[in-house]
Write an enzyme that holds these catalytic residues in place. Sequence first.
Site, PDB file in Angstrom:
ATOM      1  N   SER A 141     -22.491 103.871   2.276  1.00 47.67           N
ATOM      2  CA  SER A 141     -23.297 104.841   1.946  1.00 47.67           C
ATOM      3  C   SER A 141     -23.193 105.285   0.245  1.00 47.67           C
ATOM      4  CB  SER A 141     -22.590 106.216   2.812  1.00 47.67           C
ATOM      5  OG  SER A 141     -23.050 107.366   2.396  1.00 47.67           O
ATOM      6  N   TYR A 165     -15.433 111.818   4.323  1.00 42.73           N
ATOM      7  CA  TYR A 165     -16.486 111.030   4.886  1.00 42.73           C
ATOM      8  C   TYR A 165     -16.984 109.740   3.619  1.00 42.73           C
ATOM      9  CZ  TYR A 165     -20.910 108.492   5.710  1.00 42.73           C
ATOM     10  OH  TYR A 165     -21.883 107.731   6.095  1.00 42.73           O
ATOM     11  N   LYS A 169     -15.794 105.709   3.626  1.00 43.96           N
ATOM     12  CA  LYS A 169     -16.337 104.491   3.360  1.00 43.96           C
ATOM     13  C   LYS A 169     -15.838 103.802   2.174  1.00 43.96           C
ATOM     14  CE  LYS A 169     -19.641 104.990   6.503  1.00 43.96           C
ATOM     15  NZ  LYS A 169     -19.782 104.072   7.783  1.00 43.96           N
ATOM     16  N   PHE A 234     -30.468 124.474   0.693  1.00 45.77           N
ATOM     17  CA  PHE A 234     -29.402 124.740   0.216  1.00 45.77           C
ATOM     18  C   PHE A 234     -29.379 124.612  -1.324  1.00 45.77           C
ATOM     19  CE2 PHE A 234     -27.808 122.685   4.274  1.00 45.77           C
ATOM     20  CZ  PHE A 234     -27.691 123.881   4.778  1.00 45.77           C
ATOM     21  N   ASP A 311     -22.467 119.108  -2.045  1.00 44.72           N
ATOM     22  CA  ASP A 311     -23.850 118.610  -2.302  1.00 44.72           C
ATOM     23  C   ASP A 311     -23.762 118.127  -3.902  1.00 44.72           C
ATOM     24  OD1 ASP A 311     -24.841 118.271   0.033  1.00 44.72           O
ATOM     25  OD2 ASP A 311     -26.359 120.000  -0.258  1.00 44.72           O
TER      26      ASP A 311
END
Length: 363
Positions: A141, A165, A169, A234, A311
Site C-alpha cells: 500500500s 495498518y 504492510k 475531511f 490523513d
Amino acid sequence: MNPDRTDPRATSRRAPSTVLVTGGAGFIGSHACVELLDHGYELIVVDDYSNSAPQVYARVERVAGRFVGAVYELDVRDRRALSAVFDRHAVDAVVHFAARKAVGESTRMPVEYYDTNVGGTTALLSVMQAHGVNQLVFSSSCSLYGDAGGGPLDESTPARPTNPYAASKCLCEQILADVCRRNPEFAVLCLRYFNPTGAHPSGLLGESPHGTPDNLMPYVAQVATGRRKRLPVFGDDYPTPDGTAIRDYLHVMDTVEAHRVALDHFADGPGMRVFNLGVGRGSSVLDVISAFAEASGNPVPYDIVGRRPGDVPELVADASAVARSWGWRPTRDLAAMCRDSWRFQQLNPDGYAGSARRPSTEE
Ligand code: NAD
Ligand code: WQD
C-alpha cells in the site's frame, strides 16, 4: 502433501497455471478472480468473509462465464486449514490479498491489524515453504510512504508509516525481503497500490464494504443514491489548490490487470521486486465529488468537517518503474471510475446483501 511434488521441501519454478488467491471474495480479489479466470488460470480461493460475502462468487462466475474452482472458508492465520488446502491442490503461485485495510480502525485495533496482516502473511509463507511453493504476489500500500510531501513518489521513497495498518504492510515487506534473501528460489512481486476504486463495467462486481464506508468513492456513491445524506469532507485547509487532500485514484480493473501481468513475470527470476501501482495523476476530494456528480447526474451534498487523523495532504504515484519493466500502464480515468462505481451502486444499492450464492457450495 502437494500432489504434484514428491518432496514437499523441494522448491521449483514453473509458469503459474494454478493460483491460490487469498481474500478472493474482497473488492480487489473478486475482480482479480475474473481477470485470472478470463486468462485461463485455475483458481483456489480462500477467504474468511470478515469483510466480504460468499455471494460474490456467483457474480464472479457470471461475469467470467467459468466456475471459480475450489473455494475455502478459512482464516489465513489457521496454518492447519491452509496447509490442508496446499495438500489438496498443486499451487503454482499465490496472490495474497487477505488483510484488514481500514486505516482508522487500525489505530483503534492495532493488535488485530498486526495479527491479521503480519500473522496472516507469516502463516501463509510458512505453509508455502513447507509445500515448495515459491511465487507470491503481495498487496502492499502507498500508505507506507506516510507524509512524504508533494510530487510523485517512486519506490525509493523511504517508508514512514503513520498508522498500524501502514506499519503492518511495511513489516510484511521486510519479512518478504528476508525470505527472499534466505531462500534464493523465492520470488515476490510486491505491488504498492495507491487508491484503487471503481467497479467492474458490468455493474455486477464492485466495492461493497460492511457498514459505513471508510473510503471516499463508496461513500460518495451512497450519497449520490440517497442512501446516505451528506458526505463528510475531511478538511479543506490542506496546502493543495482547493484545500482538500489529493490522492491517486486507480481503476480496480487496471489494478487487477497488473496482477495478471505480474504472474507472467515470475519467469524473470527469483527475488523481491517492488512496484507502485497508480495513475500518476492527483485528484482532490472536491474533484472526485464533481466527477461523480457528473457521472451520476445526481448532486453529492457534502459538509466540510475536520481533518481525519492520520490523513496526509497528497499521495501521488510515480508508477514509471512498472511501465518500464512490465509495460503495464493504467488506461482508465477518474470519469470511468465514477461511472463504473455509479453503475454498481445503482444495480446493487445494498451491495451483495440478498444476492444469490453459487450453487456449487464452498468446501
Ligand atoms: P477487502 O477487505 O475488500 O478484501 C480483503 C479480503 O480478505 C476480504 O474478503 C476479507 O474477508 C478477507 N480477509 C481478511 N482477513 C482475512 C483472514 N484472516 N483470512 C482470510 N481472509 C481474510 O480489501 P481490498 O480493498 O480488496 O484489499 C485487498 C488487499 O489490497 C489488502 O491486502 C489491502 O490491504 C490491499 N490494499 C488495498 C487498497 C484499497 O484501497 N482497497 C489499497 C492498497 C492496498
Ligand atoms: C481518500 C481521501 C480522505 C472519506 C487509504 C489507505 C490506502 C489505501 C486506500 C489500503 C482522503 C477523504 C474519505 C470520507 C473524505 N488503502 N475522505 N471523506 O485514506 O487516501 O487511503 O485507503 O491500503 O493505503 O491509506 O483513502 O478513500 O479513505 O480517502 O473526505 O468520507 O478522501 O480524507 O483525503 P486514503 P480514502
